[in-house]
Enzyme design. Structure first.
Site, mmCIF file in Angstrom:
data_model
loop_
_atom_site.group_PDB
_atom_site.id
_atom_site.type_symbol
_atom_site.label_atom_id
_atom_site.label_comp_id
_atom_site.label_asym_id
_atom_site.label_seq_id
_atom_site.Cartn_x
_atom_site.Cartn_y
_atom_site.Cartn_z
ATOM 1 N N ALA A 17 -92.851 41.007 19.828
ATOM 2 C CA ALA A 17 -92.198 40.711 18.544
ATOM 3 C C ALA A 17 -93.158 40.258 17.455
ATOM 4 O O ALA A 17 -92.824 40.301 16.275
ATOM 5 C CB ALA A 17 -91.138 39.639 18.769
ATOM 6 N N ASP B 156 -97.417 44.520 14.936
ATOM 7 C CA ASP B 156 -97.318 45.341 13.736
ATOM 8 C C ASP B 156 -96.074 46.241 13.734
ATOM 9 O O ASP B 156 -95.357 46.319 12.744
ATOM 10 C CB ASP B 156 -98.577 46.226 13.723
ATOM 11 C CG ASP B 156 -98.968 46.607 12.330
ATOM 12 O OD1 ASP B 156 -99.084 45.690 11.489
ATOM 13 O OD2 ASP B 156 -99.121 47.821 12.082
ATOM 14 N N TYR C 26 -97.947 47.646 29.700
ATOM 15 C CA TYR C 26 -96.684 48.306 30.103
ATOM 16 C C TYR C 26 -96.305 47.988 31.546
ATOM 17 O O TYR C 26 -95.159 47.706 31.859
ATOM 18 C CB TYR C 26 -96.802 49.823 30.009
ATOM 19 C CG TYR C 26 -96.598 50.417 28.627
ATOM 20 C CD1 TYR C 26 -96.284 49.627 27.532
ATOM 21 C CD2 TYR C 26 -96.717 51.791 28.434
ATOM 22 C CE1 TYR C 26 -96.111 50.182 26.280
ATOM 23 C CE2 TYR C 26 -96.541 52.357 27.183
ATOM 24 C CZ TYR C 26 -96.249 51.553 26.109
ATOM 25 O OH TYR C 26 -96.083 52.095 24.880
ATOM 26 N N ASP D 285 -102.586 61.757 19.407
ATOM 27 C CA ASP D 285 -101.812 60.945 18.464
ATOM 28 C C ASP D 285 -100.645 61.737 17.859
ATOM 29 O O ASP D 285 -99.579 61.178 17.641
ATOM 30 C CB ASP D 285 -102.760 60.460 17.349
ATOM 31 C CG ASP D 285 -102.140 59.372 16.489
ATOM 32 O OD1 ASP D 285 -101.500 58.471 17.062
ATOM 33 O OD2 ASP D 285 -102.270 59.426 15.256
ATOM 34 N N HIS E 157 -95.625 64.839 18.641
ATOM 35 C CA HIS E 157 -94.769 65.195 17.502
ATOM 36 C C HIS E 157 -94.701 66.718 17.285
ATOM 37 O O HIS E 157 -93.627 67.297 17.156
ATOM 38 C CB HIS E 157 -95.262 64.533 16.214
ATOM 39 C CG HIS E 157 -95.373 63.033 16.301
ATOM 40 N ND1 HIS E 157 -94.562 62.284 17.101
ATOM 41 C CD2 HIS E 157 -96.199 62.145 15.681
ATOM 42 C CE1 HIS E 157 -94.884 60.990 16.974
ATOM 43 N NE2 HIS E 157 -95.883 60.893 16.123
ATOM 44 N N ARG F 42 -92.991 76.362 9.810
ATOM 45 C CA ARG F 42 -92.994 77.585 8.998
ATOM 46 C C ARG F 42 -92.946 78.808 9.922
ATOM 47 O O ARG F 42 -93.835 78.979 10.760
ATOM 48 C CB ARG F 42 -94.279 77.608 8.171
ATOM 49 C CG ARG F 42 -94.420 78.769 7.196
ATOM 50 C CD ARG F 42 -95.735 78.634 6.429
ATOM 51 N NE ARG F 42 -95.773 77.436 5.601
ATOM 52 C CZ ARG F 42 -95.434 77.392 4.310
ATOM 53 N NH1 ARG F 42 -95.095 78.485 3.673
ATOM 54 N NH2 ARG F 42 -95.488 76.253 3.658
ATOM 55 N N GLN G 241 -91.001 66.488 5.738
ATOM 56 C CA GLN G 241 -91.312 65.425 4.791
ATOM 57 C C GLN G 241 -92.495 65.809 3.940
ATOM 58 O O GLN G 241 -93.293 66.629 4.386
ATOM 59 C CB GLN G 241 -91.603 64.105 5.517
ATOM 60 C CG GLN G 241 -92.825 64.183 6.424
ATOM 61 C CD GLN G 241 -92.993 62.989 7.321
ATOM 62 O OE1 GLN G 241 -92.050 62.405 7.803
ATOM 63 N NE2 GLN G 241 -94.231 62.619 7.573
HETATM 64 P P1 NDP Z 1 -97.935 78.846 -0.138
HETATM 65 O O1 NDP Z 1 -97.996 80.316 -0.226
HETATM 66 O O2 NDP Z 1 -98.583 78.033 -1.188
HETATM 67 O O3 NDP Z 1 -98.513 78.374 1.252
HETATM 68 C C1 NDP Z 1 -98.092 79.008 2.388
HETATM 69 C C2 NDP Z 1 -98.877 78.549 3.561
HETATM 70 O O4 NDP Z 1 -100.226 78.937 3.438
HETATM 71 C C3 NDP Z 1 -98.905 77.061 3.809
HETATM 72 O O5 NDP Z 1 -98.776 76.871 5.203
HETATM 73 C C4 NDP Z 1 -100.272 76.645 3.361
HETATM 74 O O6 NDP Z 1 -100.848 75.599 4.076
HETATM 75 C C5 NDP Z 1 -101.075 77.852 3.680
HETATM 76 N N1 NDP Z 1 -102.256 77.904 2.834
HETATM 77 C C6 NDP Z 1 -102.414 77.412 1.593
HETATM 78 N N2 NDP Z 1 -103.653 77.659 1.159
HETATM 79 C C7 NDP Z 1 -104.283 78.320 2.144
HETATM 80 C C8 NDP Z 1 -105.583 78.825 2.317
HETATM 81 N N3 NDP Z 1 -106.495 78.703 1.359
HETATM 82 N N4 NDP Z 1 -105.868 79.445 3.464
HETATM 83 C C9 NDP Z 1 -104.947 79.556 4.437
HETATM 84 N N5 NDP Z 1 -103.710 79.085 4.326
HETATM 85 C C10 NDP Z 1 -103.384 78.468 3.203
HETATM 86 O O7 NDP Z 1 -96.380 78.536 -0.050
HETATM 87 P P2 NDP Z 1 -95.548 77.220 0.224
HETATM 88 O O8 NDP Z 1 -94.387 77.572 1.055
HETATM 89 O O9 NDP Z 1 -96.456 76.163 0.734
HETATM 90 O O10 NDP Z 1 -95.003 76.851 -1.214
HETATM 91 C C11 NDP Z 1 -95.871 76.453 -2.269
HETATM 92 C C12 NDP Z 1 -95.377 75.154 -2.890
HETATM 93 O O11 NDP Z 1 -94.047 75.297 -3.376
HETATM 94 C C13 NDP Z 1 -95.337 74.042 -1.858
HETATM 95 O O12 NDP Z 1 -95.798 72.869 -2.469
HETATM 96 C C14 NDP Z 1 -93.865 73.941 -1.530
HETATM 97 O O13 NDP Z 1 -93.510 72.660 -1.099
HETATM 98 C C15 NDP Z 1 -93.224 74.285 -2.855
HETATM 99 N N6 NDP Z 1 -91.875 74.766 -2.650
HETATM 100 C C16 NDP Z 1 -90.908 73.839 -2.641
HETATM 101 C C17 NDP Z 1 -89.616 74.204 -2.433
HETATM 102 C C18 NDP Z 1 -88.603 73.137 -2.412
HETATM 103 O O14 NDP Z 1 -88.879 71.974 -2.696
HETATM 104 N N7 NDP Z 1 -87.402 73.444 -2.052
HETATM 105 C C19 NDP Z 1 -89.208 75.586 -2.253
HETATM 106 C C20 NDP Z 1 -90.304 76.499 -2.241
HETATM 107 C C21 NDP Z 1 -91.586 76.069 -2.417
HETATM 108 P P3 NDP Z 1 -100.937 74.125 3.550
HETATM 109 O O15 NDP Z 1 -99.623 73.589 3.924
HETATM 110 O O16 NDP Z 1 -102.008 73.482 4.272
HETATM 111 O O17 NDP Z 1 -101.177 74.145 2.088
HETATM 112 C C1 BG6 Z 2 -97.569 58.095 14.619
HETATM 113 C C2 BG6 Z 2 -99.061 58.245 14.676
HETATM 114 O O1 BG6 Z 2 -96.989 58.484 15.833
HETATM 115 O O2 BG6 Z 2 -97.056 58.896 13.553
HETATM 116 C C3 BG6 Z 2 -99.686 57.853 13.349
HETATM 117 O O3 BG6 Z 2 -99.568 57.406 15.696
HETATM 118 C C4 BG6 Z 2 -99.063 58.643 12.222
HETATM 119 O O4 BG6 Z 2 -101.089 58.100 13.376
HETATM 120 C C5 BG6 Z 2 -97.546 58.524 12.281
HETATM 121 O O5 BG6 Z 2 -99.544 58.115 11.002
HETATM 122 C C6 BG6 Z 2 -96.873 59.425 11.245
HETATM 123 O O6 BG6 Z 2 -95.514 59.153 11.200
HETATM 124 P P1 BG6 Z 2 -94.679 59.542 9.901
HETATM 125 O O7 BG6 Z 2 -93.270 59.263 10.283
HETATM 126 O O8 BG6 Z 2 -95.166 58.667 8.795
HETATM 127 O O9 BG6 Z 2 -94.947 60.973 9.611
#
Ligand code: NDP
Ligand code: BG6
Length: 518
Positions: free
Chosen positions: A42, A45, A150, A261, A266, A373, A398
């Site tokens: 308790a 952190d 544990y 981790d 996850h 995705r 998120q």
């Molecule tokens: P993108 O085409 O930008 O990205 C698609 C994927 O490609 C992601 O997994 C991304 O990875 C990856 N990627 C990006 N740059 C590179 C790179 N240089 N080489 C290889 N892979 C790469 O499409 P998203 O679907 O990510 O959409 C673009 C933005 O629009 C995002 O911020 C998204 O959240 C937003 N959006 C939001 C919506 C909503 O709020 N409802 C709806 C549609 C889009 P990584 O994740 O690492 O960048």
């Molecule tokens: C924990 C990891 O399980 O998840 C941390 O030990 C990480 O390193 C965390 O930061 C992330 O959780 P969330 O809910 O903030 O995405």
């Protein structure tokens, strides 16, 4: 679907409109109505930042069984006032709640003792029995303690603190061991003391709204089912990104690294929910049976299917960003622990053979994001001269929960060419003012209700370690050095090259226009 799961779709005020009794089964109440929630560790952190705030939110929303007492146990000599002082900052209390907060803390008490000392737990038990109806109460033990204790804690609880009339449930936090052997040892120890239906192994990602939504999206819609296989899906990418480093927790992190981790738990849990077959029902064991079957079809991860990174300081960055992982004084000098990993796993079954499940996770990256995705294959027999891009279905866990499908549509107006667009279900727009519960709120409530669907079963854990243990041992034995990447970047360039190589296609042409900013 139980009332507990249904309430996820309601706003916080609507949730509170549900009678507390509706959340709990008859069985939970038939023997006793008093519950005692014991926070072991308790003073720590996790207790301060997560467990006490979550208990308060549930209490404030009227979702805890009415007659619930909370008892803290740890080595430090504290009292309830100290617990209140250290955790209240995380409670999000409004002025109107002040009186309720006092009532909440009146239901709290604290016992100090040693984790390895049976006499301390006997004293704890005496305290539990002295609470009103304490001898008959149902007991929930939350183990918010380091793995090193544990064994002692679980044994001492079992020997001295179990209710003989009410039920007993034990909530265990990760890490569940460090590899297959240590995890098996821990599992054998715990299962020699408790029945599986008394053990709740938390992976808090299973409590997140969009992770729970995966099952509903898949099995509650006709449109996705026929496409959800190797014939239509080219790759699945599961991403976890954090924009900060170890923040002084490097000593702890260095023992585990990003694979243990985040990836082995996850991301793997999310992968199971994407890949599993439809369970017979939403009964906890039916769901977990399907998750285990997926894991059994996944061969061990090998070195040629992973890229590892470790962040270095960015001289142009601000504050923390200038410091690399090795600059953290709590990290051992010259450590090879990865803070970034991109890996591809394969599910060797009829549905998924050949489809890479790409897991990407890292600290000190360019943004905070967790998502799933699914990238579909190209349209066959293209008549649009290569202008069509692969469709994607994205479930953003998120921040800003959303489900969107990237798709081609006719460019509006006097055109007849395809253009990239999206079908967009952004929760903030569709479910305005809905307060989504925190993952811990759902999960702790599940423990009160006796639902194990969103907890990890021992056979799942075993399979998860089987997949990752050989590579973890190899990395440690051969002292394989991770690639450097700058704090605040996308990780090492080799990570992006790897995902393209195994089958993900990034075009860089998609531009999202946020309708709220038009
Ligand atoms: P993108 O085409 O930008 O990205 C698609 C994927 O490609 C992601 O997994 C991304 O990875 C990856 N990627 C990006 N740059 C590179 C790179 N240089 N080489 C290889 N892979 C790469 O499409 P998203 O679907 O990510 O959409 C673009 C933005 O629009 C995002 O911020 C998204 O959240 C937003 N959006 C939001 C919506 C909503 O709020 N409802 C709806 C549609 C889009 P990584 O994740 O690492 O960048
Ligand atoms: C924990 C990891 O399980 O998840 C941390 O030990 C990480 O390193 C965390 O930061 C992330 O959780 P969330 O809910 O903030 O995405």
């Amino acid at each position: 679907m139980s009332a507990v799961q249904e309430q996820v779709h309601l706003s916080r005020s609507e949730v509170c409109g549900i009678m507390r009794e509706e959340l709990y089964s008859e069985e939970d109440f038939q023997q006793t109505q008093t519950h005692i929630f014991i926070v072991v560790g308790a003073s720590g952190d996790l207790a301060k930042k997560k467990i006490y705030p979550t208990l308060w939110w549930l209490y404030n929303d009227g979702l805890l069984p009415e007659d619930t007492y909370i008892v803290g146990f740890a080595r430090s000599k504290l009292n309830v006032q100290d617990i209140r002082k250290q955790s209240e900052a995380y409670f999000k209390v409004s002025h109107n709640d002040a009186q309720k907060l006092d009532t909440f803390f009146k239901r709290n008490s604290y016992v100090s003792g040693q984790y390895s000392d049976e006499a301390s737990f006997k004293a704890l038990n005496k305290h539990l029995e002295a609470l009103p109806n304490g001898a008959k109460a149902n007991r929930l033990f939350y183990l918010a303690v380091p793995p090193s204790v544990y064994l002692d804690v679980t044994r001492n609880i079992r020997m001295t603190c179990m209710s003989t009339i009410g039920w007993n449930r034990v909530i265990v936090e990760k890490p569940f061991g460090k590899d297959l052997e240590s995890s098996n040892k821990l599992s054998e120890h715990i299962s020699s003391l408790y029945q599986e239906n008394q053990i709740y192994r938390i992976d808090h990602y299973l409590g997140k709204e969009m992770v729970q939504n995966l099952m509903v999206l898949r099995f509650g819609n006709r449109i996705f089912g026929p496409l959800w296989n190797r014939d239509h899906i080219a790759s699945v990418v599961l991403t976890f990104k954090e924009p900060f480093g170890t923040q002084g927790r490097g000593g702890y992190f260095d023992e585990f690294g990003i694979i243990r981790d985040v990836m082995q738990n996850h991301l793997l849990q999310m992968m199971c929910l994407v890949a599993m077959e439809k369970p017979v029902s939403t009964n906890s064991d039916d769901v977990r049976d399907e998750k285990v079957k997926v894991l059994k079809c996944v061969p061990e991860l090998t070195l040629d299917n992973i890229v590892l990174g470790q962040y270095v300081g960015n001289p142009e960055g601000q504050g923390d960003a200038q410091k690399g992982y090795l600059d953290d004084p709590t990290v051992p000098k010259g450590s090879h622990t990865p803070t970034f990993a991109t890996a591809a796993l394969y599910v060797k079954n009829e549905r998924w053979d050949g489809v890479p499940f790409i897991m990407r996770c890292g600290k000190a990256l360019n943004e905070r994001k967790a998502e799933v995705r699914l990238q579909f294959r190209e349209v066959p027999g293209d008549i649009f001269q290569g202008q069509c891009k692969r469709n994607e279905l994205v479930i953003r866990v998120q921040p800003d929960e959303a489900v969107y499908t990237k798709m081609m549509t006719k460019k509006p107006g006097m055109f007849f060419n395809p253009e990239e667009s999206e079908l967009d279900l952004t929760y903030g727009n569709r479910y305005k003012d809905v307060k989504l519960p925190d993952a811990y709120e759902r999960l702790i409530l599940d423990v009160f209700c006796g639902s194990q669907m969103h907890f990890v079963r021992s056979d799942e854990l075993k399979e998860a370690w089987r997949i990752f243990t050989p590579i973890l041992h190899q990395l440690e034995k051969e002292k394989i050095k991770p690639l450097p990447y700058k704090y605040g970047s996308r990780g090492p360039a080799e990570g992006d090259e790897f995902i393209q190589k195994v089958g993900f296609r990034y075009e860089g042409t998609y531009k999202w226009v946020n309708p709220n900013k038009l």
